[in-house]
Design an enzyme around this catalytic site. Structure first.
Site, PDB file in Angstrom:
ATOM      1  N   ASP A   1       1.102  -1.490   0.095  1.00 37.96           N
ATOM      2  CA  ASP A   1       0.008   0.065   0.446  1.00 37.96           C
ATOM      3  C   ASP A   1       1.118   0.861   0.299  1.00 37.96           C
ATOM      4  OD1 ASP A   1       1.260  -0.749   3.070  1.00 37.96           O
ATOM      5  OD2 ASP A   1      -1.614  -0.992   3.071  1.00 37.96           O
TER       6      ASP A   1
ATOM      7  N   GLU B   1     -10.371  -2.284   5.376  1.00 40.34           N
ATOM      8  CA  GLU B   1     -10.509  -2.015   6.523  1.00 40.34           C
ATOM      9  C   GLU B   1     -11.713  -3.221   6.523  1.00 40.34           C
ATOM     10  OE1 GLU B   1      -8.853  -0.534   8.522  1.00 40.34           O
ATOM     11  OE2 GLU B   1      -8.092   1.443   8.287  1.00 40.34           O
TER      12      GLU B   1
ATOM     13  N   HIS C   1      -6.752  -5.646  10.386  1.00 45.39           N
ATOM     14  CA  HIS C   1      -7.533  -5.118   8.556  1.00 45.39           C
ATOM     15  C   HIS C   1      -5.947  -5.554   8.653  1.00 45.39           C
ATOM     16  CE1 HIS C   1      -5.114  -1.045   9.556  1.00 45.39           C
ATOM     17  NE2 HIS C   1      -3.947  -1.205   9.860  1.00 45.39           N
TER      18      HIS C   1
ATOM     19  N   ASN D   1      -7.396  -3.471  14.408  1.00 47.78           N
ATOM     20  CA  ASN D   1      -9.386  -3.722  14.076  1.00 47.78           C
ATOM     21  C   ASN D   1      -9.171  -5.146  12.886  1.00 47.78           C
ATOM     22  OD1 ASN D   1      -7.937  -2.685  11.288  1.00 47.78           O
ATOM     23  ND2 ASN D   1      -9.257  -1.150  11.358  1.00 47.78           N
TER      24      ASN D   1
HETATM   25  C1  F6R Z   1       1.074  -1.272   5.744  1.00 51.52           C
HETATM   26  C2  F6R Z   1       0.178  -2.356   6.795  1.00 51.52           C
HETATM   27  C3  F6R Z   1      -0.595  -2.036   7.598  1.00 51.52           C
HETATM   28  C4  F6R Z   1       0.117  -2.708   8.694  1.00 51.52           C
HETATM   29  C5  F6R Z   1      -1.013  -2.406   9.765  1.00 51.52           C
HETATM   30  C6  F6R Z   1       0.374  -3.076  11.331  1.00 51.52           C
HETATM   31  O1  F6R Z   1       2.051  -2.188   4.425  1.00 51.52           O
HETATM   32  O2  F6R Z   1       0.036  -3.491   5.219  1.00 51.52           O
HETATM   33  O3  F6R Z   1      -2.046  -3.674   6.863  1.00 51.52           O
HETATM   34  O4  F6R Z   1       0.444  -4.595   8.475  1.00 51.52           O
HETATM   35  O5  F6R Z   1      -1.130  -1.230   9.836  1.00 51.52           O
HETATM   36  O6  F6R Z   1       0.917  -2.207  11.465  1.00 51.52           O
HETATM   37  P1  F6R Z   1       2.166  -1.729  12.097  1.00 51.52           P
HETATM   38  O7  F6R Z   1       3.150  -3.100  12.455  1.00 51.52           O
HETATM   39  O8  F6R Z   1       2.750  -0.474  12.542  1.00 51.52           O
HETATM   40  O9  F6R Z   1       0.997  -2.382  13.723  1.00 51.52           O
END
Ligand code: F6R
Length: 250
Positions: free
Chosen positions: A71, A147, A142, A140
């Site tokens: 992303d 989401e 995701h 959550n």
């Molecule tokens: C990042 C991504 C997100 C993260 C998720 C966890 O490329 O796609 O889904 O993997 O938000 O983020 P952290 O590791 O910062 O807790």
């Protein structure tokens, strides 16, 4: 459907990083022209540091590796210090022998987001698909920026971030305040991710325990996007004890 995800519990986040990096290095050795899907965020930072060490020790050669990132924030240029292109360059790409032209991060400033997303999917197809996609997980549930509510066959697209994700990414680790966080992002879809031949999801810390338990033990539902990986034939979660603390308690 629950139960087909393999879960490996490590003692702490450092151990998760070592285990994940070793698995990726093994996959690169087995296929030096591997196509890797990659994630950003705090969780994989340790893994990237370990991979950089292994690369230096010639245990994880990236010269033939192609990468695709999950992303990118919509509106951020790759030079922006909070862009995911910048994150990947500084955490991994600048530290290993990957060929820059083989790294693919969605362009958050593309004129036409739909065309940018379609081109991303086309490039993945052109290289024969992703062999191994490394993922994190949001509190959550995701994955990437899919989401809750994202469909199992969603593709790469422009999405809106939830307030929870905006708050999580402005807790001082990345953005300083919520108003600095872009409201939208380009994100690979659940369907895009599910097409990878193998998936490695990392989770550390108690803040991820609920999402990990829902993803592994809960129903197959868009309410917890990571649960939509349950029927993948080759999906492994590597988690630390804290993130594993609610597993098996449903
Ligand atoms: C990042 C991504 C997100 C993260 C998720 C966890 O490329 O796609 O889904 O993997 O938000 O983020 P952290 O590791 O910062 O807790």
């Amino acid at each position: 459907m629950a139960g087909s995800v393999k879960v490996k519990v490590c003692k702490d986040a450092g151990d998760v990083a070592v285990q994940a990096a070793q698995m990726i290095a093994k996959a690169i050795k087995a296929n030096p022209r591997i196509v890797l899907g990659l994630a950003t965020g705090s969780t994989p930072e340790g893994t990237y540091a370990e991979l950089a060490k292994l690369n230096k020790a010639k245990q994880a050669p990236f010269a033939g590796v192609t990468t695709f990132n999950l992303d990118e924030y919509w509106g951020l240029d790759g030079d922006h210090d909070q862009s995911y292109r910048h994150f990947m360059n500084t955490r991994l790409f600048d530290k290993v022998d990957v060929r820059p032209w083989n790294t693919h991060v969605l362009d958050g400033t593309a004129d036409n987001p739909m065309l940018e997303c379609q081109a991303f999917e086309t490039k993945i197809l052109a290289v024969g698909g992703v062999d191994l996609w490394l993922l994190g997980i949001g509190g959550n549930g995701h994955v990437a920026f899919n989401e809750p509510g994202s469909s199992v066959d969603s593709r790469t697209r422009l999405v809106s971030l939830t307030q929870e994700t905006i708050d999580a990414n402005s807790d001082g680790r990345f953005f300083k305040k919520a108003s600095d966080v872009p409201r939208c992002a380009l994100s690979a879809g659940i369907g895009t991710i599910r097409e990878a031949r193998s998936i490695l999801l990392l989770a550390t810390g108690e803040k991820k325990a609920r999402a990990v338990a829902d993803a592994v033990d809960g129903p197959f539902t868009p309410d917890c996007p990571a649960s939509l990986l349950q029927d993948h034939p080759n999906c492994t979660f590597i988690v630390d004890k804290a993130a594993a603390s609610l597993l098996g308690k449903k």
